[in-house]
Design a protein around this motif. Sequence first.
Motif, PDB file in Angstrom:
ATOM      1  N   HIS A  31       0.847  -1.212   0.000  1.00  0.00           N
ATOM      2  CA  HIS A  31       0.000   0.000   0.000  1.00  0.00           C
ATOM      3  C   HIS A  31       0.876   1.254   0.000  1.00  0.00           C
ATOM      4  CE1 HIS A  31      -4.064  -1.546   0.837  1.00  0.00           C
ATOM      5  NE2 HIS A  31      -3.621  -2.267   1.851  1.00  0.00           N
ATOM      6  N   ARG A  32       1.869   1.247   0.891  1.00  0.00           N
ATOM      7  CA  ARG A  32       2.703   2.445   1.061  1.00  0.00           C
ATOM      8  C   ARG A  32       3.537   2.726  -0.183  1.00  0.00           C
ATOM      9  NH1 ARG A  32       1.253   0.345   5.796  1.00  0.00           N
ATOM     10  NH2 ARG A  32       1.320   1.567   7.729  1.00  0.00           N
ATOM     11  N   ALA A  33       4.004   1.674  -0.870  1.00  0.00           N
ATOM     12  CA  ALA A  33       4.807   1.883  -2.083  1.00  0.00           C
ATOM     13  C   ALA A  33       3.958   2.589  -3.143  1.00  0.00           C
ATOM     14  CB  ALA A  33       5.320   0.545  -2.601  1.00  0.00           C
ATOM     15  N   ARG A 131     -13.409   7.724  12.862  1.00  0.00           N
ATOM     16  CA  ARG A 131     -13.130   8.959  13.621  1.00  0.00           C
ATOM     17  C   ARG A 131     -11.681   9.020  14.068  1.00  0.00           C
ATOM     18  NH1 ARG A 131     -18.129   8.892  17.181  1.00  0.00           N
ATOM     19  NH2 ARG A 131     -19.540  10.005  15.793  1.00  0.00           N
ATOM     20  N   ARG A 132     -11.106   7.851  14.326  1.00  0.00           N
ATOM     21  CA  ARG A 132      -9.707   7.813  14.757  1.00  0.00           C
ATOM     22  C   ARG A 132      -8.790   8.448  13.708  1.00  0.00           C
ATOM     23  NH1 ARG A 132      -8.032   1.715  15.327  1.00  0.00           N
ATOM     24  NH2 ARG A 132      -9.700   1.719  16.856  1.00  0.00           N
ATOM     25  N   ILE A 133      -9.271   8.507  12.451  1.00  0.00           N
ATOM     26  CA  ILE A 133      -8.514   9.157  11.375  1.00  0.00           C
ATOM     27  C   ILE A 133      -9.054  10.571  11.134  1.00  0.00           C
ATOM     28  CG2 ILE A 133      -7.890   9.052   8.920  1.00  0.00           C
ATOM     29  CD1 ILE A 133      -6.707   6.745  10.645  1.00  0.00           C
ATOM     30  N   ALA A 174      -0.740   1.728  13.566  1.00  0.00           N
ATOM     31  CA  ALA A 174       0.115   2.241  12.492  1.00  0.00           C
ATOM     32  C   ALA A 174      -0.710   2.967  11.438  1.00  0.00           C
ATOM     33  CB  ALA A 174       0.890   1.098  11.856  1.00  0.00           C
ATOM     34  N   GLN A 175      -1.986   2.622  11.337  1.00  0.00           N
ATOM     35  CA  GLN A 175      -2.827   3.306  10.343  1.00  0.00           C
ATOM     36  C   GLN A 175      -3.066   4.758  10.759  1.00  0.00           C
ATOM     37  OE1 GLN A 175      -6.284   0.814   9.630  1.00  0.00           O
ATOM     38  NE2 GLN A 175      -5.011  -0.865   8.866  1.00  0.00           N
ATOM     39  N   ILE A 176      -3.323   4.994  12.047  1.00  0.00           N
ATOM     40  CA  ILE A 176      -3.503   6.375  12.508  1.00  0.00           C
ATOM     41  C   ILE A 176      -2.195   7.142  12.321  1.00  0.00           C
ATOM     42  CG2 ILE A 176      -4.082   7.882  14.442  1.00  0.00           C
ATOM     43  CD1 ILE A 176      -5.673   5.558  15.680  1.00  0.00           C
ATOM     44  N   THR A 199       4.377   0.769  16.866  1.00  0.00           N
ATOM     45  CA  THR A 199       3.617   0.006  15.868  1.00  0.00           C
ATOM     46  C   THR A 199       4.466  -0.093  14.614  1.00  0.00           C
ATOM     47  OG1 THR A 199       2.572   1.959  14.900  1.00  0.00           O
ATOM     48  CG2 THR A 199       1.425   0.912  16.766  1.00  0.00           C
ATOM     49  N   ARG A 200       4.012  -0.883  13.656  1.00  0.00           N
ATOM     50  CA  ARG A 200       4.833  -1.126  12.465  1.00  0.00           C
ATOM     51  C   ARG A 200       5.355   0.192  11.881  1.00  0.00           C
ATOM     52  NH1 ARG A 200       0.938  -4.846   9.324  1.00  0.00           N
ATOM     53  NH2 ARG A 200       0.397  -5.284  11.484  1.00  0.00           N
ATOM     54  N   ASP A 201       6.639   0.182  11.526  1.00  0.00           N
ATOM     55  CA  ASP A 201       7.302   1.445  11.172  1.00  0.00           C
ATOM     56  C   ASP A 201       7.594   1.556   9.677  1.00  0.00           C
ATOM     57  OD1 ASP A 201       9.299  -0.435  10.906  1.00  0.00           O
ATOM     58  OD2 ASP A 201      10.699   0.515  12.303  1.00  0.00           O
ATOM     59  N   VAL A 351     -12.199  -4.394  16.189  1.00  0.00           N
ATOM     60  CA  VAL A 351     -12.537  -3.429  15.124  1.00  0.00           C
ATOM     61  C   VAL A 351     -11.731  -3.684  13.850  1.00  0.00           C
ATOM     62  CG1 VAL A 351     -13.454  -1.627  16.621  1.00  0.00           C
ATOM     63  CG2 VAL A 351     -10.997  -1.685  16.176  1.00  0.00           C
ATOM     64  N   LYS A 352     -11.403  -4.932  13.614  1.00  0.00           N
ATOM     65  CA  LYS A 352     -10.733  -5.291  12.351  1.00  0.00           C
ATOM     66  C   LYS A 352     -11.820  -5.647  11.322  1.00  0.00           C
ATOM     67  CE  LYS A 352      -6.554  -4.686  13.901  1.00  0.00           C
ATOM     68  NZ  LYS A 352      -5.751  -3.569  13.401  1.00  0.00           N
ATOM     69  N   GLU A 353     -11.479  -6.420  10.286  1.00  0.00           N
ATOM     70  CA  GLU A 353     -12.460  -6.761   9.256  1.00  0.00           C
ATOM     71  C   GLU A 353     -13.718  -7.374   9.870  1.00  0.00           C
ATOM     72  OE1 GLU A 353      -9.302  -6.630   8.962  1.00  0.00           O
ATOM     73  OE2 GLU A 353      -8.592  -6.815   6.886  1.00  0.00           O
TER      74      GLU A 353
HETATM   75  O1  LIG Z   1      -0.567   0.130   8.878  1.00  0.00           O
HETATM   76  C1  LIG Z   1      -0.813  -0.990   8.406  1.00  0.00           C
HETATM   77  O2  LIG Z   1      -0.412  -1.361   7.283  1.00  0.00           O
HETATM   78  C2  LIG Z   1      -1.621  -1.924   9.226  1.00  0.00           C
HETATM   79  C3  LIG Z   1      -1.818  -1.654  10.552  1.00  0.00           C
HETATM   80  C4  LIG Z   1      -2.624  -2.509  11.432  1.00  0.00           C
HETATM   81  O3  LIG Z   1      -3.852  -1.852  11.680  1.00  0.00           O
HETATM   82  P1  LIG Z   1      -4.044  -0.764  12.877  1.00  0.00           P
HETATM   83  O4  LIG Z   1      -3.206   0.401  12.582  1.00  0.00           O
HETATM   84  O5  LIG Z   1      -5.504  -0.415  12.834  1.00  0.00           O
HETATM   85  O6  LIG Z   1      -3.664  -1.479  14.134  1.00  0.00           O
HETATM   86  C5  LIG Z   1      -2.905  -3.873  10.844  1.00  0.00           C
HETATM   87  O7  LIG Z   1      -3.933  -4.516  11.553  1.00  0.00           O
HETATM   88  C6  LIG Z   1      -3.254  -3.789   9.381  1.00  0.00           C
HETATM   89  O8  LIG Z   1      -3.438  -5.066   8.830  1.00  0.00           O
HETATM   90  C7  LIG Z   1      -2.154  -3.133   8.591  1.00  0.00           C
END
Ligand SMILES: O=C(O)C1=C[C@@H](OP(=O)(O)O)[C@@H](O)[C@H](O)C1
Length: 443
Positions: A31-33, A131-133, A174-176, A199-201, A351-353
Amino acid sequence: MSHAAAKPMSSRPGKPLSGTASVPGDKSISHRALILGALAVGRTHITGLLEGQDVLDTGKAMQAFGATVERLGPGEWTVDGVGVGGFAEPAGVIDCGNSGTGVRLIMGAMATTPITATFTGDASLSKRPMRRITDPLALFGADITAREGGLLPVTIKGVQDPVPVRYATPVASAQIKSAVLLAGLNAPGQTVVIEKEPTRDHSERMLAGFGATITTKTTDEGRVITLTGQPELRAQTVAVPRDPSSAAFPVAAALIVPGSEIRVPGISRNPTRDGLYVTLAEMGADLTWENDREEGGEPVADLIVRHSALKGVQVPADRAASMIDEFPVLSVIAAMAEGDTVMNGVAELRVKESDRIDAMAKGLRANGVEVDETRDSMTVHGQGRIPGGGVPVATHLDHRIAMSFLVAGLAADAEITVDDGAAIATSFPDFVPLMTGLGADLG
Ligand SMILES: O=C(O)C1=C[C@@H](OP(=O)(O)O)[C@@H](O)[C@H](O)C1
Ligand SMILES: C=C(OP(=O)(O)O)C(=O)O
């Protein structure tokens, strides 16, 4: 994905799994690329892109905002970017399908450009909190309307003269973080995101790779990420590493099907993504890492997994973010372990899929496994077996629920069926051929 027909699927116990599981490209990085490629000047060349529906929907969205996105061959794509602040107003609604990452990151990427866009998604995405976004994007000055409850469809009127924002994320996400950083790209001055838990960087790594000035400091408040706005992002060559969250499914299958041994090449060892592998080692999993190296700016290694006698463990809350998408399949592994596995700090799974705690608990119980849950924890009472043979498990348009139960059926005493596996194509379109290639009996 919005109107895909339901596709019942099942799996059953059979022979040991063996061979090499070459899982597809990382979904988060894919997605990010595409998004950063669209915001850069010049032609970005991507290899190993995940061609799952979630990522394809992001590619379509980038086209709608004015970038040129082309497929050269399997996993090989180019993006001709429009530059930071160069997005054009899309002619139609942006449908992000099933993808939380897609919709949330793209909202961030357009909110500080003076254009208007409306975002929708499928029935699953339309129930997920936005709303978190939209709250932090409003701080930049964007004008936002949403359906009642802060749900999609959301319309964002981007702001002409944004102000930079300093924002502490209310939940580990990481999405926020990424939405705020992407919005900060077209704001003057410094945009700061503070997260209590790492969170994922991938956004931070890739923004730096595309030429942005971005720093991360660990302080008493947590991680403080500072982005200098209005950089000129330059097109890059991006080699997307394989997805550790997709790898989790063949890894789980090999651990729980007696006699199995598989090799999974090129798994990310990024510490913000490796919580499942840390947990499996604590459970007694036979995991051997080889050939540590760097690919596409990410640490990766090859993993050899053998069937293992596993024991239940406590998974600490501060590990949740680094394995957030792996809890469904961990709960299957936990059922095959001896003793209780307690997963703490997992409220975000609701609150996932789908509400993944509820979906896993119901499906496991229907197949003879005892599970307890609270709002933010799940306990699986492992008995070293899964009876199976239950009514079809409801997957609620959730790819990870579908794949988790199909893996469970490979080690169960009797067949396991899911009501709908269509959503698997969002993240792992070749899941069935990959698993059957290892010897699994599913489809
Ligand atoms: O930033 C990302 O690519 C993701 C962040 C995570 O979500 P959250 O940021 O809602 O935890 C994860 O569950 C999702 O599959 C991918
Ligand atoms: C939660 C997930 O994805 P997203 O939020 O992008 O829909 C996932 O892939 O497990």
